[in-house]
Design an enzyme around this catalytic site. Structure first.
Site, PDB file in Angstrom:
ATOM      1  CE  LYS A 143       0.304   2.023   3.443  1.00  0.00           C
ATOM      2  NZ  LYS A 143       1.351   2.496   4.376  1.00  0.00           N
ATOM      3  CG  HIS A 173       1.059  -3.766   8.296  1.00  0.00           C
ATOM      4  ND1 HIS A 173       1.109  -2.484   7.815  1.00  0.00           N
ATOM      5  CD2 HIS A 173       1.294  -3.657   9.628  1.00  0.00           C
ATOM      6  CE1 HIS A 173       1.366  -1.651   8.800  1.00  0.00           C
ATOM      7  NE2 HIS A 173       1.490  -2.332   9.921  1.00  0.00           N
ATOM      8  CE  LYS A 177      -0.921  -3.162  13.097  1.00  0.00           C
ATOM      9  NZ  LYS A 177       0.362  -3.186  13.808  1.00  0.00           N
ATOM     10  CG  ASP A 230       1.845   6.182   5.562  1.00  0.00           C
ATOM     11  OD1 ASP A 230       2.215   5.191   4.899  1.00  0.00           O
ATOM     12  OD2 ASP A 230       2.306   6.467   6.691  1.00  0.00           O
ATOM     13  CG  HIS A 235      -2.737   0.734   7.747  1.00  0.00           C
ATOM     14  ND1 HIS A 235      -2.479  -0.317   6.917  1.00  0.00           N
ATOM     15  CD2 HIS A 235      -1.544   1.384   7.880  1.00  0.00           C
ATOM     16  CE1 HIS A 235      -1.198  -0.314   6.567  1.00  0.00           C
ATOM     17  NE2 HIS A 235      -0.611   0.714   7.139  1.00  0.00           N
TER      18      HIS A 235
HETATM   19  C1  BG6 Z   1       2.798   1.780   7.686  1.00  0.00           C
HETATM   20  C2  BG6 Z   1       2.964   3.237   7.441  1.00  0.00           C
HETATM   21  O1  BG6 Z   1       1.995   1.205   6.701  1.00  0.00           O
HETATM   22  O2  BG6 Z   1       2.227   1.576   8.955  1.00  0.00           O
HETATM   23  C3  BG6 Z   1       3.821   3.856   8.531  1.00  0.00           C
HETATM   24  O3  BG6 Z   1       3.547   3.457   6.175  1.00  0.00           O
HETATM   25  C4  BG6 Z   1       3.267   3.531   9.890  1.00  0.00           C
HETATM   26  O4  BG6 Z   1       3.907   5.269   8.354  1.00  0.00           O
HETATM   27  C5  BG6 Z   1       3.019   2.052  10.030  1.00  0.00           C
HETATM   28  O5  BG6 Z   1       4.193   3.965  10.867  1.00  0.00           O
HETATM   29  C6  BG6 Z   1       2.324   1.706  11.324  1.00  0.00           C
HETATM   30  O6  BG6 Z   1       2.271   0.300  11.453  1.00  0.00           O
HETATM   31  P1  BG6 Z   1       2.343  -0.407  12.861  1.00  0.00           P
HETATM   32  O7  BG6 Z   1       2.182  -1.852  12.540  1.00  0.00           O
HETATM   33  O8  BG6 Z   1       3.625  -0.058  13.476  1.00  0.00           O
HETATM   34  O9  BG6 Z   1       1.172   0.155  13.617  1.00  0.00           O
END
Ligand code: BG6
Length: 467
Positions: A143, A173, A177, A230, A235
Site C-alpha cells: 500500500k 498489514h 495483526k 499512508d 489501514h
Molecule cells: C505503515 C505506514 O503502513 O504503517 C507507517 O507506512 C506507519 O507510516 C506504520 O508507521 C504503522 O504500522 P504499525 O504496525 O507499526 O502500527
C-alpha cells in the site's frame, strides 16, 4: 505454512519496510521452519552485491528482530540471500531467480514482494513480465495502491495485463495483526455483542492511531504520500470495514471481502469540512521534504456509513506522526441509558459513556468500561472495567507479526486477509472530494495530540485518548 519451497523476490529490499519488517520477518519464518525451503533475491535501485545485502540483513535483524538471534540460524538465513540491482534489468533478475530455483528444486513457487512507492509499482510489474517471472508466481503489492481513483484503476488494469487476479495479493498489514482478526472472532463467535452492534446501542466509534514515530529515513516517500494515503485510505478504513461489516456467509475470502466492500459502498464521500489536516512544526525542515510543503503528517476525520446498521453513527478516525503517544485503539462508545435515576453529582456520565475498547498492539488488550458503585456511604459512581490482556495468557510468544502472517498466507494462496481491486477503488472514490480540495494544514507541536480543532470535530463527544 506453504507446501512448496519458495523463492522470494524482494523488490525495495534496501528500503525502510524491508529492513524493519520484511527481512526480520522472513528470517523468523525461515528459521522457525514455517517455509520448507527458501531463497530470497533482493532487488532495489542500490548498487549492492550479495555480501553487502547480507550485511544489510544482519543489521536489520540486529535492530528490528524482536526475539533473541540464534547465530547458526542467521548464518543459514544469510546463505539464502542473493541480490541484483535493478540496473541489471530483466536478464539479471531472471538469472538470479533461476539460480535460486536451481538451489531449492523444480517444485518451488515464487513470491514477488513489491515494497515500492506507488509510482514505481507499474515499472516493476512490467519488469517481472519481461523477465518471464509470472508462472508459478504470486505478487504482493504494498500500500498505498495508487494515489487516487484514476491511478488505482490504471494500476489494476495494467497489473491484470501481466498477472491474473488470483495471483495478486494487495497487502494491508493492519489486517494481518492478530487483534484485527480478533475483531471477527469477537463479533461473530459470540452471542453477546452482535445484538447491540448497531445504531440502537452504539453512539459513535473511534479508530485512533497516534504515533510518536517521525519520518525516519522515509522523507521523500512520506512527502509524496501524507497521512491520509499512508494510513487512512489503507489501514484505518480496512479496520473500519471489519468493525462495520455484516456477518459474512462464511469465513472464506469472497464472502468476507463482499461484506467489507458493501460497507465501503455505503460510506459517504469524505467532505473537506469533516477533516482536520495537520503538520508538525519542524516537518518542513526534514530531509526530502519541500520547505513549503502542504503534506499532512496528521489527519482526523469524521465519516459516515449510510446503511441500516450505522445510519447516524459517526466514525471518528485519527492518526499522525510525532504525537504524544503511540496507540492503536478502536473504541466503541455506547449510548446513555434512556433515563437516569442517579442524582446529579453522583458521578454518572462524568467519565464519558460506557466503552468497549480494542487495542491493536501485538499484545492485544480489550476492555469494557462501565459505571459501578464506589465503596462507602451513599451512591457514588465510578468507571470500572473488565479487561482481557493477551500478555496474561502466556500465549504472546505464539503471535505472528502481521507481515509474517500475511507472507505465509500469500505463499499458501489464501486471499482472506488481503484487499480487493473493487474495495480499494471504492475507497479512493470515497476520498475524491477530500483529495480534490484538501483543507489547509494546521501546525501542531511535536509531542501534542494534533491541532486544536480536533476537539470541535468530535463535539459534543470527546476523544477517548489519552486514557
Ligand atoms: C505503515 C505506514 O503502513 O504503517 C507507517 O507506512 C506507519 O507510516 C506504520 O508507521 C504503522 O504500522 P504499525 O504496525 O507499526 O502500527
Amino acid at each position: 505454512g506453504p507446501k512448496f519451497p519458495q523463492v522470494v523476490v524482494l523488490v525495495g529490499a534496501t528500503g525502510d519496510l524491508s529492513r524493519r519488517k520484511l527481512l526480520p520477518g522472513l528470517f523468523h519464518l525461515c528459521s522457525a521452519g514455517f517455509i520448507p525451503a527458501c531463497r530470497i533475491v533482493g532487488v532495489s535501485l542500490d548498487d549492492l552485491d550479495a555480501a553487502a545485502f547480507r550485511r544489510l540483513a544482519r543489521e536489520a535483524v540486529d535492530l528490528f528482530f524482536v526475539r533473541p538471534v540464534d547465530e547458526a540460524a542467521f548464518a543459514a538465513f544469510a546463505e539464502m540471500l542473493d541480490y541484483v540491482p535493478l540496473s541489471g534489468g530483466a536478464p539479471a533478475l531472471k538469472d538470479a531467480v533461476e539460480r535460486a530455483e536451481a538451489a531449492i528444486g523444480a517444485e518451488s513457487r515464487r513470491l514477488h514482494y513489491l515494497s515500492v512507492p506507488p509510482a514505481a509499482a507499474l515499472p516493476v510489474v512490467r519488469l517481472l513480465g519481461e523477465a518471464d517471472l509470472v508462472a508459478r508466481s504470486r505478487i504482493i503489492m504494498e500500500k498505498p495502491f495508487g494515489t487516487d481513483l484514476e491511478s488505482a484503476r490504471l494500476l489494476n488494469r495494467k497489473l491484470h495485463e501481466v498477472f491474473p487476479e488470483d495471483q495478486i495479493f494487495r497487502i494491508d498489514h493492519f489486517l494481518g495483526k492478530e487483534p484485527a482478526q480478533n475483531i471477527l472472532a469477537f463479533r461473530f463467535a459470540n452471542g453477546l455483542f452482535e445484538p447491540i452492534w448497531n445504531r440502537n446501542f452504539i453512539d459513535h466509534v473511534q479508530i485512533d492511531v497516534p504515533e510518536t514515530l517521525g519520518l525516519g529515513q522515509r522523507g521523500a516517500f512520506y512527502e509524496a504520500t501524507g497521512a491520509y494515503r499512508d494510513m487512512v485510505v489503507t489501514h484505518l478504513f480496512q479496520i473500519l470495514g471489519f468493525m462495520a461489516m455484516e456477518p459474512p456467509t462464511s469465513l472464506e475470502p469472497l464472502p468476507i471481502s463482499e461484506e467489507k466492500n458493501k460497507v465501503f459502498r455505503s460510506m459517504v464521500p469524505i467532505e473537506p469540512r469533516d477533516v482536520v489536516r495537520g503538520q508538525y512544526n519542524g516537518y518542513r525542515a526534514e530531509e526530502g521534504v519541500d520547505p513549503e510543503s502542504d503534506t499532512e503528517t496528521f489527519i482526523a476525520l469524521k465519516c459516515a456509513i449510510d446503511n441500516w446498521r450505522w445510519a447516524g453513527v459517526p466514525f471518528f478516525l485519527r492518526t499522525g506522526k510525532r504525537l504524544a503517544e503511540g496507540q492503536r485503539i478502536i473504541s466503541i462508545a455506547f449510548r446513555e441509558p434512556p433515563k437516569s435515576m442517579f442524582p446529579v453529582g453522583s458521578g454518572v456520565g462524568a467519565q464519558g459513556p460506557d466503552h468497549l475498547t480494542f487495542d491493536l498492539a501485538d499484545a492485544t488488550k480489550m476492555s469494557l468500561s462501565f459505571y459501578g458503585k464506589r465503596p462507602g456511604p451513599g451512591m457514588r459512581l465510578d468507571k470500572l472495567s473488565l479487561q482481557f490482556a493477551m500478555r496474561d495468557t502466556g500465549m504472546l510468544g505464539e503471535v505472528l507479526e502481521a507481515y509474517e502472517r500475511l507472507i505465509l498466507d500469500a505463499m499458501r494462496g489464501d486471499h482472506t486477509l488481503f484487499t480487493t481491486a473493487d474495495g480499494i477503488e471504492r475507497l479512493w472514490e470515497v476520498s475524491t472530494p477530500l483529495l480534490e480540495a484538501p483543507p489547509p494544514v494546521r501546525l501542531y507541536e511535536p509531542g501534542s495530540w494534533g491541532p486544536k480543532s480536533i476537539h470541535q470535530l468530535v463535539a459534543p463527544h470527546a476523544w477517548r485518548l489519552p486514557f
